[in-house]
Design a protein around this motif. Structure first.
Motif, PDB file in Angstrom:
ATOM      1  N   ALA A   1       0.804  -1.219   0.000  1.00  0.00           N
ATOM      2  CA  ALA A   1       0.000   0.000   0.000  1.00  0.00           C
ATOM      3  C   ALA A   1       0.842   1.276   0.000  1.00  0.00           C
ATOM      4  CB  ALA A   1      -0.919   0.000   1.228  1.00  0.00           C
ATOM      5  N   VAL A   2       2.148   1.167  -0.171  1.00  0.00           N
ATOM      6  CA  VAL A   2       3.003   2.350  -0.125  1.00  0.00           C
ATOM      7  C   VAL A   2       2.673   3.275  -1.288  1.00  0.00           C
ATOM      8  CG1 VAL A   2       5.371   3.213  -0.187  1.00  0.00           C
ATOM      9  CG2 VAL A   2       4.861   1.110   1.036  1.00  0.00           C
ATOM     10  N   LYS A   3       2.450   4.531  -0.956  1.00  0.00           N
ATOM     11  CA  LYS A   3       2.180   5.559  -1.959  1.00  0.00           C
ATOM     12  C   LYS A   3       2.601   6.903  -1.382  1.00  0.00           C
ATOM     13  CE  LYS A   3      -2.571   5.878  -0.407  1.00  0.00           C
ATOM     14  NZ  LYS A   3      -3.959   5.628  -0.714  1.00  0.00           N
ATOM     15  N   VAL A   4       2.579   7.919  -2.198  1.00  0.00           N
ATOM     16  CA  VAL A   4       2.897   9.262  -1.727  1.00  0.00           C
ATOM     17  C   VAL A   4       1.700   9.765  -0.937  1.00  0.00           C
ATOM     18  CG1 VAL A   4       3.505  11.608  -2.398  1.00  0.00           C
ATOM     19  CG2 VAL A   4       4.420   9.662  -3.699  1.00  0.00           C
ATOM     20  N   ILE A   5       1.964  10.181   0.300  1.00  0.00           N
ATOM     21  CA  ILE A   5       0.900  10.617   1.205  1.00  0.00           C
ATOM     22  C   ILE A   5       1.246  11.975   1.814  1.00  0.00           C
ATOM     23  CG2 ILE A   5       0.248   8.242   1.769  1.00  0.00           C
ATOM     24  CD1 ILE A   5       1.657   8.655   4.507  1.00  0.00           C
ATOM     25  N   VAL A   6       0.265  12.556   2.482  1.00  0.00           N
ATOM     26  CA  VAL A   6       0.445  13.803   3.215  1.00  0.00           C
ATOM     27  C   VAL A   6       0.166  13.528   4.681  1.00  0.00           C
ATOM     28  CG1 VAL A   6      -0.345  16.185   3.503  1.00  0.00           C
ATOM     29  CG2 VAL A   6      -0.316  15.148   1.221  1.00  0.00           C
ATOM     30  N   THR A   7       1.113  13.899   5.541  1.00  0.00           N
ATOM     31  CA  THR A   7       0.905  13.800   6.982  1.00  0.00           C
ATOM     32  C   THR A   7       1.413  15.088   7.619  1.00  0.00           C
ATOM     33  OG1 THR A   7       3.070  12.768   7.342  1.00  0.00           O
ATOM     34  CG2 THR A   7       1.218  11.284   7.043  1.00  0.00           C
ATOM     35  N   ASP A   8       1.258  15.174   8.922  1.00  0.00           N
ATOM     36  CA  ASP A   8       1.856  16.321   9.605  1.00  0.00           C
ATOM     37  C   ASP A   8       3.288  15.972  10.012  1.00  0.00           C
ATOM     38  OD1 ASP A   8       1.775  14.876  12.058  1.00  0.00           O
ATOM     39  OD2 ASP A   8      -0.170  15.721  12.565  1.00  0.00           O
ATOM     40  N   LEU A   9       4.038  16.981  10.424  1.00  0.00           N
ATOM     41  CA  LEU A   9       5.450  16.784  10.746  1.00  0.00           C
ATOM     42  C   LEU A   9       5.620  15.813  11.910  1.00  0.00           C
ATOM     43  CD1 LEU A   9       8.394  17.567  10.154  1.00  0.00           C
ATOM     44  CD2 LEU A   9       8.103  19.479  11.757  1.00  0.00           C
ATOM     45  N   LYS A  10       4.768  15.909  12.910  1.00  0.00           N
ATOM     46  CA  LYS A  10       4.887  15.032  14.082  1.00  0.00           C
ATOM     47  C   LYS A  10       4.765  13.563  13.684  1.00  0.00           C
ATOM     48  CE  LYS A  10       2.995  14.252  18.673  1.00  0.00           C
ATOM     49  NZ  LYS A  10       2.015  14.693  19.676  1.00  0.00           N
ATOM     50  N   ARG A  11       3.806  13.263  12.832  1.00  0.00           N
ATOM     51  CA  ARG A  11       3.627  11.864  12.391  1.00  0.00           C
ATOM     52  C   ARG A  11       4.804  11.422  11.520  1.00  0.00           C
ATOM     53  NH1 ARG A  11      -0.920   8.104  11.873  1.00  0.00           N
ATOM     54  NH2 ARG A  11      -0.466   6.696  10.155  1.00  0.00           N
ATOM     55  N   PHE A  12       5.309  12.323  10.668  1.00  0.00           N
ATOM     56  CA  PHE A  12       6.463  12.013   9.831  1.00  0.00           C
ATOM     57  C   PHE A  12       7.675  11.677  10.699  1.00  0.00           C
ATOM     58  CE2 PHE A  12      10.404  13.451   7.811  1.00  0.00           C
ATOM     59  CZ  PHE A  12      10.384  12.738   6.622  1.00  0.00           C
ATOM     60  N   LEU A  13       7.915  12.471  11.738  1.00  0.00           N
ATOM     61  CA  LEU A  13       9.108  12.292  12.567  1.00  0.00           C
ATOM     62  C   LEU A  13       9.005  11.115  13.528  1.00  0.00           C
ATOM     63  CD1 LEU A  13       9.894  16.016  13.437  1.00  0.00           C
ATOM     64  CD2 LEU A  13      11.069  14.549  11.775  1.00  0.00           C
ATOM     65  N   LYS A  14       7.803  10.791  13.978  1.00  0.00           N
ATOM     66  CA  LYS A  14       7.591   9.704  14.949  1.00  0.00           C
ATOM     67  C   LYS A  14       8.598   9.775  16.105  1.00  0.00           C
ATOM     68  CE  LYS A  14       7.596   5.970  12.471  1.00  0.00           C
ATOM     69  NZ  LYS A  14       7.375   4.613  11.966  1.00  0.00           N
ATOM     70  N   GLY A  15       8.798  10.979  16.633  1.00  0.00           N
ATOM     71  CA  GLY A  15       9.685  11.154  17.779  1.00  0.00           C
ATOM     72  C   GLY A  15      11.140  11.383  17.433  1.00  0.00           C
ATOM     73  N   GLY A  16      11.498  11.297  16.148  1.00  0.00           N
ATOM     74  CA  GLY A  16      12.884  11.519  15.727  1.00  0.00           C
ATOM     75  C   GLY A  16      13.180  12.994  15.515  1.00  0.00           C
ATOM     76  N   ASP A  17      14.423  13.281  15.202  1.00  0.00           N
ATOM     77  CA  ASP A  17      14.869  14.649  14.949  1.00  0.00           C
ATOM     78  C   ASP A  17      14.811  14.964  13.460  1.00  0.00           C
ATOM     79  OD1 ASP A  17      15.512  15.241  17.644  1.00  0.00           O
ATOM     80  OD2 ASP A  17      17.412  14.162  17.425  1.00  0.00           O
ATOM     81  N   CYS A  18      14.244  16.114  13.147  1.00  0.00           N
ATOM     82  CA  CYS A  18      14.137  16.556  11.760  1.00  0.00           C
ATOM     83  C   CYS A  18      15.464  17.131  11.287  1.00  0.00           C
ATOM     84  CB  CYS A  18      13.047  17.623  11.646  1.00  0.00           C
ATOM     85  SG  CYS A  18      12.738  18.170   9.960  1.00  0.00           S
ATOM     86  N   GLU A  19      15.929  16.657  10.140  1.00  0.00           N
ATOM     87  CA  GLU A  19      17.107  17.217   9.485  1.00  0.00           C
ATOM     88  C   GLU A  19      16.666  17.833   8.166  1.00  0.00           C
ATOM     89  OE1 GLU A  19      20.288  14.403   9.053  1.00  0.00           O
ATOM     90  OE2 GLU A  19      20.265  13.885  11.184  1.00  0.00           O
ATOM     91  N   THR A  20      17.266  18.969   7.833  1.00  0.00           N
ATOM     92  CA  THR A  20      16.923  19.712   6.628  1.00  0.00           C
ATOM     93  C   THR A  20      18.120  19.744   5.693  1.00  0.00           C
ATOM     94  OG1 THR A  20      15.438  21.116   7.922  1.00  0.00           O
ATOM     95  CG2 THR A  20      16.107  21.950   5.777  1.00  0.00           C
ATOM     96  N   LEU A  21      17.875  19.553   4.406  1.00  0.00           N
ATOM     97  CA  LEU A  21      18.953  19.626   3.421  1.00  0.00           C
ATOM     98  C   LEU A  21      19.292  21.098   3.184  1.00  0.00           C
ATOM     99  CD1 LEU A  21      20.844  18.222   1.430  1.00  0.00           C
ATOM    100  CD2 LEU A  21      18.993  18.289  -0.253  1.00  0.00           C
ATOM    101  N   GLU A  22      20.532  21.454   3.513  1.00  0.00           N
ATOM    102  CA  GLU A  22      21.012  22.814   3.295  1.00  0.00           C
ATOM    103  C   GLU A  22      21.781  22.833   1.988  1.00  0.00           C
ATOM    104  OE1 GLU A  22      20.263  25.443   5.261  1.00  0.00           O
ATOM    105  OE2 GLU A  22      19.070  24.092   6.505  1.00  0.00           O
ATOM    106  N   TYR A  23      21.487  23.791   1.141  1.00  0.00           N
ATOM    107  CA  TYR A  23      22.098  23.864  -0.173  1.00  0.00           C
ATOM    108  C   TYR A  23      23.372  24.701  -0.139  1.00  0.00           C
ATOM    109  CZ  TYR A  23      17.354  22.397  -1.061  1.00  0.00           C
ATOM    110  OH  TYR A  23      16.162  21.731  -1.014  1.00  0.00           O
ATOM    111  N   THR A  24      24.264  24.392  -1.043  1.00  0.00           N
ATOM    112  CA  THR A  24      25.482  25.165  -1.219  1.00  0.00           C
ATOM    113  C   THR A  24      25.395  25.862  -2.573  1.00  0.00           C
ATOM    114  OG1 THR A  24      26.678  23.391  -2.335  1.00  0.00           O
ATOM    115  CG2 THR A  24      26.792  23.420   0.073  1.00  0.00           C
TER     116      THR A  24
END
Length: 130
Positions: free
Chosen positions: A48-71
């Motif tokens: 059932a894997v597909k592209v979905i929309v969730t909120d950040l809390k559900r995406f992180l599931k307690g983990g730390d969010c990392e952001t891709l910083e561009y050069t």
């Protein structure tokens, strides 16, 4: 380079899971677009894997969010609005494949119009060296 800076609209984000990183496109704290299929019990259902929309809390599931910083050398070929619009256009699309079409492939496709997975390439390189 991945940092723990707060994401902004159109950011590529990731969170460390046990053995891998999970990737998504950040729109807001209420909207993250990513390739996933979690049952209510939190178990991944590969059929059932597909592209979905969730909120950040559900995406992180307690983990730390990392952001891709561009050069200066590494920047998306799409604007933040184009990244988000493309990501939204993919919502509901399936075709998940761990090797050729996973959450990291999805994010790089949104950013650059080209599917890529540095995690998959790293594993392939390990096996090449054996």
């Amino acid at each position: 380079m991945w940092t723990r800076n707060k994401p902004v609209f159109g950011s590529a984000i990731r969170v460390k899971r046990t053995l891998y990183y999970h990737y998504g496109i950040y729109c807001s704290d209420d909207t993250v677009i990513h390739f996933s299929a979690l049952n209510d019990d939190g178990i991944l259902n590969y059929e059932a894997v597909k592209v979905i929309v969730t909120d950040l809390k559900r995406f992180l599931k307690g983990g730390d969010c990392e952001t891709l910083e561009y050069t200066n050398d590494i920047r998306p070929t799409r604007t933040p609005a184009e990244i988000v619009n493309y990501a939204f256009s993919m919502v509901g699309i399936g075709g998940y494949d761990l090797i050729t079409n996973n959450c990291e492939h999805f994010v790089y496709d949104c950013l650059y119009g080209k599917k890529e997975s540095k995690q998959v390439e790293a594993v392939k390189n390990i096996f090449k060296g054996l």
